[in-house]
Design a protein around this motif. Structure first.
Motif, PDB file in Angstrom:
ATOM      1  N   VAL A 377       5.054   7.896 -34.138  1.00 56.05           N
ATOM      2  CA  VAL A 377       5.909   9.045 -34.440  1.00 56.05           C
ATOM      3  C   VAL A 377       6.904   8.685 -35.542  1.00 56.05           C
ATOM      4  CG1 VAL A 377       7.701  10.537 -33.493  1.00 56.05           C
ATOM      5  CG2 VAL A 377       5.636  10.141 -32.196  1.00 56.05           C
ATOM      6  N   SER A 381       7.125  10.433 -39.428  1.00 54.82           N
ATOM      7  CA  SER A 381       8.210  11.149 -40.088  1.00 54.82           C
ATOM      8  C   SER A 381       8.147  10.936 -41.602  1.00 54.82           C
ATOM      9  CB  SER A 381       9.554  10.671 -39.542  1.00 54.82           C
ATOM     10  OG  SER A 381       9.716   9.299 -39.804  1.00 54.82           O
ATOM     11  N   ALA A 518       1.405  19.545 -40.522  1.00 59.07           N
ATOM     12  CA  ALA A 518       1.115  19.202 -39.128  1.00 59.07           C
ATOM     13  C   ALA A 518      -0.113  19.972 -38.645  1.00 59.07           C
ATOM     14  CB  ALA A 518       2.322  19.521 -38.249  1.00 59.07           C
ATOM     15  N   TRP A 533       2.589  13.512 -37.637  1.00 62.39           N
ATOM     16  CA  TRP A 533       2.752  14.105 -36.309  1.00 62.39           C
ATOM     17  C   TRP A 533       1.527  14.927 -35.940  1.00 62.39           C
ATOM     18  CZ3 TRP A 533       8.155  15.641 -38.360  1.00 62.39           C
ATOM     19  CH2 TRP A 533       8.989  14.516 -38.312  1.00 62.39           C
ATOM     20  N   PRO A 556       5.609  14.201 -30.582  1.00 60.23           N
ATOM     21  CA  PRO A 556       5.361  14.670 -31.956  1.00 60.23           C
ATOM     22  C   PRO A 556       5.765  16.131 -32.149  1.00 60.23           C
ATOM     23  CG  PRO A 556       3.400  13.621 -31.047  1.00 60.23           C
ATOM     24  CD  PRO A 556       4.372  13.748 -29.934  1.00 60.23           C
TER      25      PRO A 556
END
Lengths: 603, 328
Positions: A377, A381, A518, A533, A556
């Motif tokens: 995680v 980012s 995402a 994520w 996430p």
């Protein structure tokens, strides 16, 4: 010369002066954001995410690609009715051998540790030289442990004494006779040693194979087993070869353990689920219903025996056949031991710490491959912010330019550009990205490109409508009368006034891009081996384990939501300034990105 | 310009946009698959046979002719043969489109009924903590990625509580003579609830916030002042005058959202294994089924364009100022 430099200086200064309104219009939003409590909350969240992204290598507790292993020494105890207790961790290193009598239970580990059970508690005792201990036995009041290079440790009256066998071969197993008169030690290259009257004596054997186990019968004779089907019988310092009922493939497999605790009856187990039985006269081969390696066997009573091995296999013998019992764990057991009413399955091999729930070692637990989710995680980012910032800049660059040109020139230029915007509106983002990935293969750049090429449409419309109203203002007319070129009017007079709005759009575009990245990664369109994520959730879904492993799914998503919310909150407080209608009220209103689409173009 | 002229102009614009998108798609897929027979060679096709195949599918023609054939075929509803299903793409996609609509329309109805009502509430309670909570939760609902909320829902309601099915439209196996036979059952409703809620919650925030914003704007207008002066009750002003005028952008947004939902919400269908258009395009990528992917994209962008057009029309109907002089 001097004059020229001055002139240059002057023009440089005057150029700098043009930047002033730009800087001012960028600083103003920052001030406004900070004054608004929600904007402040948003920027703090955003800064935290940026901090995590920047310092990812230091914040990540593990390598996100590493399949984390767990190494521990553990036992599962059971009684003669085969009632199993819980898996119990008793030490930091895998247990290689255990031995027990009426008073004592003792275990030895790979490192130089001896673990002794006292009043239901396991006490670790470290012995001095660093011996990798492979075997242990209880001999009268003594505990004898042995290991690599012929090193032996003997505990007598709470103090340890050390010796080394001259040939320095690894000693793999120890057994003491039931009347406590002698101890047999067997090791590599067919070596057999006899310990009696505090003295070690090497026995002659014709075998060269490594010997793995030894066990005494109540009558005082013993069986030794080893690699490639080696079986030897020992009686009164004599080693003899046994009788076989038949020879087959099974009779030449490596054997790892033997149990001879009932007279005239023995079992030996080994690789590929091999089980050899001794009828009192000859050896015969039998087998259970597993083909996994069996590392230990113990006889509980007549017609009641257990064998344990690799991948959590436990086989049971009911007098007629061997069959698997339900698995308690899937870890590799190293042996099984039973004395009177209590027994232990012990080990275990280092195992992949898969799907471990959150703990202090793994903040967000681990995934199905034992990878640390917190570290994934944290690294994710970086991807989110990278894609978010690059795509937002691209979106804003295109959208701002198109909006500025379209709104300023109007007429045919405007019409053409707005038709292009219409076309862009006709293409849904995710399918567009899917098609691009189908054509160009998955990569982060394709995702950035897909977002950048498509979503500038909203920005262009918003900027255009603002420019449209600005272009009619007196100061623009004044500039034109003063002879300013179109480019100059656009850049010097209009742009600074649109910049706060562009800043707002930048924030919105960033939130949108992060969600889009995402989403696309979740669909498996992201590049492999780059953590984002979305990919974490994609892997969770693909493994099927997400239905139970909540620690894999929740973090996430929270990070995505937090990042996007923070950007929305920031943009919301900028909006107070840019939307004069909303400024009038006692409160400002948030407008998510699509709200600008509400009005058809031209409004 | 009168209403009719505006309508005609917008229709022409829409068709033009669609043609451009079709063209773009044609060339994109030509880059991806310059020679579709290349794959056949691997299967042991000789050079002569290959040329025969090329001739049969018109692949030996110059590019512009192929392009014309592509357009003509498209308008005849021939979108090609799916590699995976080994059948014409069009009927497959129509079936999937219905499935998608069966999920999205109820979801949008729910969010566009509840959303504006909440929006009115928020504008009413301006400045209170209710409004604050409403705005923040609205933003959070829009920020949480759809697929994630879907997964959480499946985990909580499908697995832990076990009260809702977690995938598909119906319990397998089932028999349905036609589409309506399939969806007018309790079993379908049961399967619909989780994915529908996921989508509805995601879409709820937008109409709520738009409604609140426009309510605030309308409340500041002069005619509301006039209503107050006439002595109308606050409730009557709110519902009869303010809300009615504020509904306009919400209705338009609803139409745009239908388009976006059909084209854009691929993930929900993937998470809930809903046999819709979005899931089909993802599967087409996984099986490298080019005709199916192309057809699905055509269909999606067609729906998006039509719904954007519908949004414009609704807007110009509700607000006649747009048709005249406006939308150039």
């Amino acid at each position: 010369m001097e004059n020229q430099r001055e002139k240059e200086n002057g023009s440089f200064k005057s150029r700098i002066a043009y930047l002033k309104p730009y800087i001012a219009s960028l600083l103003e939003p920052a001030k406004i954001i900070w004054q608004d409590p929600l904007g402040r909350a948003g920027s703090i969240i955003f800064l935290v995410i940026c901090f995590i992204a920047l310092f990812a290598p230091w914040l990540a507790t593990h390598n996100p690609n590493e399949m984390n292993q767990r190494i521990e020494g553990s036992v599962i105890s059971f009684n003669e009715d085969k009632e199993w207790k819980d898996y119990e961790i008793i030490g930091d290193d895998p247990i290689n051998d255990m031995s027990s009598d009426e008073n004592t239970v003792v275990a030895v580990t790979e490192e130089n540790q001896v673990i002794i059970a006292q009043d239901d508690r396991w006490e670790e005792e470290e012995i001095d030289p660093e011996i990798e201990l492979l075997a242990v036995t209880i001999f009268d009041d003594q505990i004898i442990a042995a290991g690599r290079s012929g090193q032996i440790a003997i505990r007598d009256n709470d103090s340890w004494e050390y010796e080394t066998i001259p040939t320095e071969v690894d000693i793999n197993a120890l057994a003491s006779s039931q009347d406590n008169s002698e101890v047999l030690a067997v090791g590599d290259e067919g070596s057999v040693f006899l310990y009696s009257d505090a003295d070690w004596e090497e026995l002659e054997s014709e075998e060269n194979q490594d010997l793995n186990a030894v066990d005494f019968s109540p009558a005082g004779d013993a069986i030794i087993v080893g690699n490639q089907g080696t079986i030897m019988h020992y009686e009164a310092k004599e080693i003899t070869d046994p009788e076989y009922e038949a020879f087959g493939e099974e009779t030449f497999r490596d054997l790892y353990d033997v149990d001879y605790s009932l007279a005239e009856k023995a079992f030996a187990v080994g690789e590929r689920g091999t089980i050899m039985g001794f009828s009192g006269e000859a050896w015969y081969s039998t087998s259970g219903d597993t083909s996994r390696e069996l590392r230990g066997v113990t006889v509980l009573a007549e017609n009641n025996a257990l064998a344990a091995g690799y991948h959590g296999v436990i086989q049971h013998f009911d007098g007629e056949e061997w069959y698997s019992l339900d698995r308690i764990t899937t870890r590799g057991y190293r042996g099984i031991d039973f004395f009177e009413n209590q027994g232990f399955v012990y080990g275990v091999d280092p195992y992949i710490n898969e799907l471990a729930p959150p703990s202090t070692e793994h903040f967000f637990g681990t995934n199905h491959l034992g990878r640390d989710i917190w570290s994934q995680v944290v690294y994710g980012s970086r991807t989110a912010l990278l894609v978010g910032i690059l795509a937002a800049l691209m979106v804003n660059g295109i959208g701002f330019t198109v909006g500025l040109v379209s709104g300023y020139y109007g007429g045919k230029v405007d019409n053409l550009l707005m038709r292009i915007v219409d076309i862009m509106y006709g293409m849904p983002l995710e399918p567009f990205a899917i098609v691009l990935v189908l054509i160009f293969g998955p990569s982060l750049w394709i995702i950035i490109l897909a977002i950048g090429l498509l979503t500038w449409r909203t920005n262009a419309r918003v900027i255009r409508s603002q420019v449209l109203s600005l272009a009619k203002r007196p100061f623009v007319k004044a500039a034109r009368v003063a002879g300013a070129s179109n480019l100059r009017i656009m850049l010097v007079h209009i742009s600074p006034n649109v910049l706060p709005l562009a800043f707002l759009q930048l924030a919105v575009a960033m939130g949108y891009a992060i969600t889009a990245e995402a989403t696309l990664s979740f669909l498996g369109l992201g590049p492999p081996r780059v953590y984002s994520w979305g990919t974490i959730l994609h892997a969770a879904r693909l493994s099927g384990a997400w239905r139970v492993a909540w620690w894999w799914v929740i973090p996430p998503g929270i990070f995505i939501s937090a990042t996007v919310v923070s950007v929305f909150l920031i943009s919301r407080s900028v909006e107070v300034m840019t939307n004069p209608r909303l400024r009038g009220g006692n409160d400002s209103a948030p407008e998510p990105e699509e709200s600008e689409d509400v009005l058809p173009h031209g409004q | 310009m009168n209403q009719k002229g505006y309508l005609l102009k917008r229709i022409l614009q829409m068709i033009f946009s669609y043609l451009i998108i079709l063209t773009l798609l044609f060339f994109l897929f030509r880059i991806a698959l310059p020679d579709p027979t290349a794959a056949l060679v691997v299967e042991g096709l000789s050079e002569e046979e290959r040329q025969l195949v090329q001739a049969r599918f018109g692949l030996d023609q110059p590019l512009w002719r192929q392009y014309i054939t592509y357009l003509v075929n498209f308008f005849q509803g021939e979108l090609g043969i799916s590699f995976h299903y080994r059948g014409p793409v069009f009927p497959i996609l129509v079936d999937r489109l219905y499935n998608t609509l069966a999920l999205m329309i109820p979801a949008i109805i729910v969010s566009y009924v509840i959303g504006p009502l909440l929006g009115v509430l928020l504008s009413w309670k301006r400045g209170s903590s209710t409004e604050f909570t409403g705005i923040v939760s609205g933003l959070i609902m829009r920020s949480a990625p759809l697929f994630w909320t879907g997964m959480i829902f499946v985990m909580i309601f499908g697995i832990w509580l076990g009260i809702f099915p977690t995938s598909g439209m119906r319990t397998m196996p089932y028999e349905a003579a036609h589409f309506f036979d399939k969806i007018f059952t309790l079993d379908f409703l049961w399967h619909l609830i989780l994915p529908m809620l996921t989508v509805a919650i995601y879409y709820l925030g937008l109409p709520m916030l738009i409604m609140r914003n426009t309510m605030l704007e309308v409340m500041g207008e002069d005619f509301i002042e006039l209503c107050r002066a006439k002595g109308l009750s606050e409730r009557k002003i709110m519902y009869h005058h303010v809300a009615r005028n504020a509904l306009l952008p919400v209705v338009t947004q609803a139409a745009v959202t239908v388009g976006l939902a059909v084209g854009g919400q691929v993930v929900v269908e993937v998470v809930f294994s809903w046999p819709g258009l979005g899931r089909e395009i993802v599967q087409a990528i996984q099986t490298s089924d080019f005709p199916l992917a192309q057809g699905a994209f055509m269909m999606m962008s067609g729906v998006v364009l039509v719904m954007n057009f519908a949004a414009d029309m609704i807007y110009s109907y509700l607000d006649p100022r747009v048709g005249q002089g406006g939308g150039k």
